[in-house]
Design a protein around this motif. Structure first.
Motif, PDB file in Angstrom:
ATOM      1  N   GLY A 151      36.181  37.190  46.286  1.00 14.72           N
ATOM      2  CA  GLY A 151      37.061  36.032  46.373  1.00 14.72           C
ATOM      3  C   GLY A 151      38.324  36.147  45.540  1.00 14.72           C
ATOM      4  O   GLY A 151      39.217  35.308  45.662  1.00 14.72           O
ATOM      5  N   VAL A 152      38.404  37.169  44.689  1.00  9.11           N
ATOM      6  CA  VAL A 152      39.576  37.301  43.805  1.00  9.11           C
ATOM      7  C   VAL A 152      40.269  38.639  44.016  1.00  9.11           C
ATOM      8  O   VAL A 152      40.932  39.155  43.123  1.00  9.11           O
ATOM      9  N   VAL A 153      40.138  39.184  45.219  1.00 10.03           N
ATOM     10  CA  VAL A 153      40.650  40.530  45.476  1.00 10.03           C
ATOM     11  C   VAL A 153      42.170  40.577  45.444  1.00 10.03           C
ATOM     12  O   VAL A 153      42.756  41.636  45.193  1.00 10.03           O
ATOM     13  N   ARG A 154      42.855  39.458  45.651  1.00  9.59           N
ATOM     14  CA  ARG A 154      44.320  39.504  45.568  1.00  9.59           C
ATOM     15  C   ARG A 154      44.779  39.739  44.142  1.00  9.59           C
ATOM     16  O   ARG A 154      45.888  40.226  43.913  1.00  9.59           O
ATOM     17  N   ARG A 155      43.958  39.375  43.153  1.00 12.39           N
ATOM     18  CA  ARG A 155      44.279  39.668  41.758  1.00 12.39           C
ATOM     19  C   ARG A 155      43.815  41.061  41.357  1.00 12.39           C
ATOM     20  O   ARG A 155      44.343  41.646  40.403  1.00 12.39           O
ATOM     21  N   HIS A 156      42.813  41.570  42.050  1.00 10.88           N
ATOM     22  CA  HIS A 156      42.235  42.879  41.725  1.00 10.88           C
ATOM     23  C   HIS A 156      42.100  43.690  43.015  1.00 10.88           C
ATOM     24  O   HIS A 156      40.987  43.917  43.500  1.00 10.88           O
ATOM     25  N   PRO A 157      43.219  44.135  43.595  1.00  6.79           N
ATOM     26  CA  PRO A 157      43.147  44.813  44.892  1.00  6.79           C
ATOM     27  C   PRO A 157      42.385  46.128  44.869  1.00  6.79           C
ATOM     28  O   PRO A 157      41.981  46.618  45.924  1.00  6.79           O
ATOM     29  N   ASP A 158      42.179  46.693  43.676  1.00  7.49           N
ATOM     30  CA  ASP A 158      41.383  47.916  43.581  1.00  7.49           C
ATOM     31  C   ASP A 158      39.943  47.692  44.040  1.00  7.49           C
ATOM     32  O   ASP A 158      39.249  48.646  44.407  1.00  7.49           O
ATOM     33  N   ILE A 159      39.483  46.435  44.053  1.00  4.96           N
ATOM     34  CA  ILE A 159      38.122  46.129  44.502  1.00  4.96           C
ATOM     35  C   ILE A 159      37.927  46.575  45.945  1.00  4.96           C
ATOM     36  O   ILE A 159      36.837  47.021  46.328  1.00  4.96           O
ATOM     37  N   LYS A 160      38.968  46.480  46.752  1.00  3.17           N
ATOM     38  CA  LYS A 160      38.846  46.918  48.146  1.00  3.17           C
ATOM     39  C   LYS A 160      38.462  48.391  48.230  1.00  3.17           C
ATOM     40  O   LYS A 160      37.713  48.792  49.118  1.00  3.17           O
ATOM     41  N   ALA A 161      39.010  49.187  47.327  1.00  8.48           N
ATOM     42  CA  ALA A 161      38.726  50.623  47.332  1.00  8.48           C
ATOM     43  C   ALA A 161      37.427  50.965  46.626  1.00  8.48           C
ATOM     44  O   ALA A 161      36.739  51.928  46.998  1.00  8.48           O
TER      45      ALA A 161
END
Length: 465
Positions: free
Chosen positions: A357-367
């Motif tokens: 839910g907070v991936v826009r702040r931590h886009p590395d989570i997608k990878a």
């Protein structure tokens, strides 16, 4: 679709055969204020993320970056990671075989991102990326980078049309992630993805002990900063029109305001402890929710976190805000190691989760995130809930919180807990989906009921029967 000219294919073959994938171990000699220097450092950070580091760790490892280059490299790295799958989709079509040099592959992703976000400087981007390639891998791969980027510019319309037809390249999310969103949120998944892919807002929380959100809004306006109030009337949240460094916020270092998402501020409102209560904030670092609880009431509060470095950030936040709590390093799943035996009136269980839910702040989570991680987090969450429940007094309340959008970590987790614990009653449940105003959160407020007087006798009868 055409690939590289023959001479670049030959150089590419040599790179596959002999170039090392490492990018570290040398000092950058590029001009500190050049785009080439920023691309060089961004590529190193992206290689770190590909190796399993989160972006904060990867950027911290780039220790010799000049301040200007570090800021630009961070911006580029965030942008590349936010566009998950997009540059990779393009490179598959621009390269005959995958690159074995991790630094050059990362550099190409960074340069493709820059070409799309700075279309008025395309020739400069290509030139600077070629210079960065020479610094990363020597002269042979400069030609490769030049050829790939110029081919992209020639084929751009066709490549982008193809990317728009690919689910991952179009939506910038892993395929398994998209499928989960589509199943759980069939009417909302596209708006969730759009929010995930946008830069995050900068939301503030006025310290209720020092003033109201309205009074702090006036201070912002006096400082020339534009903002507006968020949430319900009388709340503490404000959103800045544009993000600024915290040292530009009036009274920040004096404890008048904190940076905290609107959805995260909901935790203290839902738990709503009153003065004198004994409260546990489990998994408390970096202390945003801890301090918000204390701003609302004088509490006997224990802030717990398993990581000593992160726990130190709780202490720093409390000191800045002039608040007091006991900070303890300990694992919420193992209370025997830290609990003194006194029951809590309220517990905030803001458990480790996928952070979807907070991936826009931590886009590395997608990878970094894998689908199997969701099940792993769900098991850890169940263990923590079961361990914390006995610490709550009868009639006490536990707020279960995640920043996840995945059902196993949210309603599925709570339903399973309610099935295991007959003395638990759900009082409230809230989903906060990512949108322009807030990140994604899930909350479930649980109350511990008094056990029936004959429960122990009945359980004993079952055991002996």
């Amino acid at each position: 679709m055409s690939s590289l000219p023959r001479k670049f294919k030959i150089i590419k073959a040599a790179a596959v055969a002999g170039m090392s994938p490492r990018t570290g171990g040398k000092t950058c000699t590029l001009a500190p204020d050049s785009l080439a220097c920023s691309l060089w450092f961004a590529a190193q950070a992206l290689v770190g993320v590909s190796g399993g580091k989160n972006l904060t760790e990867a950027l911290a490892a780039v220790t010799d970056a000049p301040p200007a280059a570090r800021a630009a490299a961070q911006d580029i790295a965030y942008g590349v990671l936010r566009r998950y799958g997009w540059a990779e989709f393009l490179l598959v079509r621009l390269l005959r075989t995958p690159l074995s040099h991790a630094g050059i592959e990362a550099l190409l992703r960074a340069a493709l991102y820059r070409l799309e976000t700075r279309p008025d400087a395309r020739h400069t981007v290509v030139d600077q990326a070629v210079q960065a390639a020479g610094e990363l891998a020597g002269s042979p791969l400069k030609g490769l980078v030049n050829g790939v980027l110029r081919n992209y510019l020639r084929q751009r319309d066709m490549l982008l049309a193809a990317a728009a037809c690919d689910e991952v390249a179009k939506n910038w999310h892993p395929r398994w992630w998209l499928q989960r969103l589509q199943r759980r949120w069939p009417a909302q998944w596209e708006s969730i993805v759009a929010a995930d892919n946008a830069p995050p807002p900068m939301t503030l929380r006025a310290n209720g002990r020092r003033g109201t959100a309205a009074s702090y809004l006036a201070r912002l306006q006096a400082a020339g900063l534009t903002a507006h109030l968020l949430g319900k009337a009388g709340g503490s949240a404000l959103r800045l029109e544009r993000p600024v460094p915290v040292d530009a916020l009036p009274g920040f270092f004096e404890g008048e305001v904190s940076v905290q998402d609107l959805g995260a501020q909901r935790a203290a409102e839902l738990l709503a402890p009153t003065a004198g209560m004994r409260v546990l904030d489990a998994c408390a670092a970096p202390g945003g929710k801890t301090s918000h609880l204390l701003e609302r009431a004088d509490l006997d509060l224990l802030a717990l976190d398993a990581d000593s470095t992160r726990a130190a950030r709780i202490t720093d936040n409390l000191r800045r805000l002039q608040l007091s709590a006991e900070v303890c390093v300990g694992d919420a799943a193992h209370p025997a190691d830290w609990w003194d035996g006194r029951a809590f009136d309220a517990i905030l269980a803001d458990v480790p989760c996928s952070a979807s839910g907070v991936v826009r702040r931590h886009p590395d989570i997608k990878a970094l995130r894998r689908e199997s991680d969701v099940r792993r987090f769900a098991r850890e969450q169940a263990t923590i809930l079961d361990a914390l429940w006995p610490l709550l007094r009868p009639a006490g309340r536990l707020l279960y919180a995640t920043c996840s959008l995945f059902e196993e970590e949210n309603k599925g987790q709570v339903d399973a807990f309610l099935y295991r614990h007959a003395d638990a009653r759900q009082l409230a449940e809230e989903y906060w989906l990512p949108c322009p105003e807030n990140d994604g959160f899930y909350y479930a407020l649980l109350e511990k009921q008094h056990a029936p007087e004959n429960q122990g006798v009945q359980e004993g009868a079952r055991e002996t029967g």
